[in-house]
Design an enzyme around this catalytic site. Structure first.
Site: not given
Ligand code: CA
Ligand code: CA
Length: 500
Positions: A103, A175, A206, A210, A243
């Site tokens: 991420n 990110d 992980d 996101h 996750e």
């Molecule tokens: Ca991201």
């Protein structure tokens, strides 16, 4: 529907916070050789897979902000140490899962160092950049906090730059932007390096929910499709666990492209059950969630846990009540799925946030000569006064450690308990909220499990259709016994029953 199933599905996994587990060279910091030196311990406990928190070079103690995806942080050792750990683990039938952080990176990663030089830099596209005007226009200057991030303002200044960069967790973790094909190629090299060149068995992924920020979150599943497609092409039998810190509804679609996902709903449900001392219809909740998961992948692997390195330790959740610590283990280790133990849970280690205190040194020994216990952090919770070290617990048959060990052994020897795929569980309704009971059906030998969640002893009458479960396979308390027409269970205790 996919049908890729890892070649090896461990029945017991174990999360190691590398810095705190075992020190091999006297600098007080846990390291890879320390883990290698304790593989016999893990094998003896019954562990079949280990998930190592990140081992790559990183400026932080937890190392979730990576500077070099191909390296090992010198604090933890070398790549040769890693290869040695891997081969020694494999010699003992233990799989090794790398914590892969796709991420974000550290701001010190060469990609970000380049990208931050300006809009024309070729690495600019590896990250998310926007002018404050555009951010305001899109209404994305603020975000709602989530269970895994308290960051409200995810856009961060790059000094001298007209654009800001997006960092969901904090400014030190920019990110990555997978709209960049060049970045996707870099990622495929990294995956290839660890799965093929080094030979790890899989990845813990992980922050899997996101990957794309909220305003383009619909791209997430496509990203994981791409990830899985690449993994399956080079190592079809590799294992992936994501996750996705969210409700089961949100977790479910990730099973399309990941073998497994952590079951946060159940982790929190078990914690609540232990506090409220009522069963919350746990089995029904599980069945509902399984149905959700199976819609996306009938061979889903349900990764269960009491807590992980981001949650208050279970020992503290139950206020260091040893019976309840054992009860927590009895529930986790008799439910279906693939349990992940968080290092030190088997000792009843304690700790509440801030984060460092849920990641305290594993307590190997009470001896003053003990040089394995890490000293990078002065423990506040799991001190030798509050928690008995392994060296003491090993020789006490009633210890939390031996409770874990016995249950793990049973989970591995009883097919009904150790079934991972297509979870086998049925509710047994005893009309008492303070009792949690369930059946684990199996052709070989079904088992029936009863937990007394309350502080009084209970006399339990099995429903007529379960009367044939008349023999004790396991009891967490010597006082538990069969009466004329039922079972007497001591406070906070559990039994596993088999047919007469
Ligand atoms: Ca991201
Ligand atoms: Ca060390």
């Amino acid at each position: 529907m996919k049908s890729n199933i890892p070649h090896f599905i461990p029945r017991i996994c174990y999360e190691i916070f590398v810095r705190s587990f075992c020190d091999s060279n006297g600098d007080g910091i846990g390291d890879l050789n320390g883990i290698t030196s304790r593989l016999d311990y893990l094998q003896d406990l019954g562990v079949e897979a280990i998930w190592l928190t990140p081992v790559h070079p990183s400026p932080t103690y937890h190392k979730y902000d990576v500077v070099d995806f191909y390296g090992i942080d010198p604090e933890y050792g070398t790549l040769d140490d890693f290869k040695n750990l891997l081969s020694e683990a494999h010699n003992r039938g233990i799989a090794v899962y790398l914590d892969l952080i796709v991420n974000h990176t550290s701001t010190l990663h060469p990609w970000f160092v380049e990208a931050s030089k300006g809009p024309d830099n070729p690495y600019r596209e590896f990250y998310w950049w926007m002018t404050p005007e555009k951010i305001a226009e899109m209404g994305i200057d603020k975000r709602e906090t989530s269970a895994d991030s308290n960051e409200v303002y995810p856009w961060h200044d790059n000094p001298g730059d007209s654009e800001q960069y997006y960092g969901l967790f904090y400014s030190g973790m920019p990110d990555l932007n997978y709209d960049s094909d060049k970045l996707r190629i870099e990622l495929s090299y990294i995956i290839h390096f660890w799965l093929i060149d080094i030979g790890v068995d899989g990845f813990r992924l992980d922050a899997a929910r996101h990957i794309y920020p909220t305003w383009v979150n619909y791209n997430n599943q496509h990203f994981w499709w791409f990830f899985d497609y690449f993994v399956r092409n080079i190592k079809p039998e590799a294992y992936t666990v994501g996750e996705i810190w969210a409700t089961a509804e949100e977790v479910a679609p990730y099973f399309k492209n990941l073998n497994s996902a952590f079951h946060f709903d159940i982790s929190f449900a078990i914690q609540r059950i232990l506090l409220s001392e009522t069963d919350e219809n746990l089995v029904q909740k599980l069945l509902t969630n399984y149905e959700l998961f199976a819609r996306y992948n009938p061979d889903f692997i349900d990764a269960t846990m009491l807590t992980n390195h981001d949650q208050d330790r279970i020992g503290s959740v139950v206020r260091n009540n040893p019976d309840k610590i054992k009860l927590a283990a009895s529930i986790l280790l008799t439910l279906p799925g693939q349990p992940y133990l968080y290092y030190g849970e088997e000792l009843g280690m304690l700790g509440t946030k801030p984060d460092t205190y849920i990641r305290e040194p594993f307590l190997w020994s009470s001896s003053p000569d003990d040089d394995s216990t890490t000293t990078w952090l002065q423990a506040e919770f799991s001190t030798k006064k509050n928690v008995l070290p392994l060296s003491v617990q090993q020789f006490d048959e009633n210890s939390i450690f031996n409770h874990y060990k016995t249950l793990i052994k049973l989970r591995k020897s009883e097919p009904a308990l150790g079934q991972v795929l297509h979870p086998n569980i049925e509710t047994v309704d005893l009309n008492d909220q303070e009792i949690l009971a369930y059946l684990r059906p199996h052709d070989k030998r079904p088992v029936l499990i009863i937990h007394n969640l309350c502080k009084l002893s209970k006399l339990i009458y099995l429903p007529i259709e379960n009367h044939y479960f008349g023999q004790l396979l396991f009891s967490s308390n010597k006082a538990n016994s069969k009466t004329d027409n039922g079972w007497l269970l001591a406070s906070y205790s559990s039994v596993i029953l088999i047919a007469d």
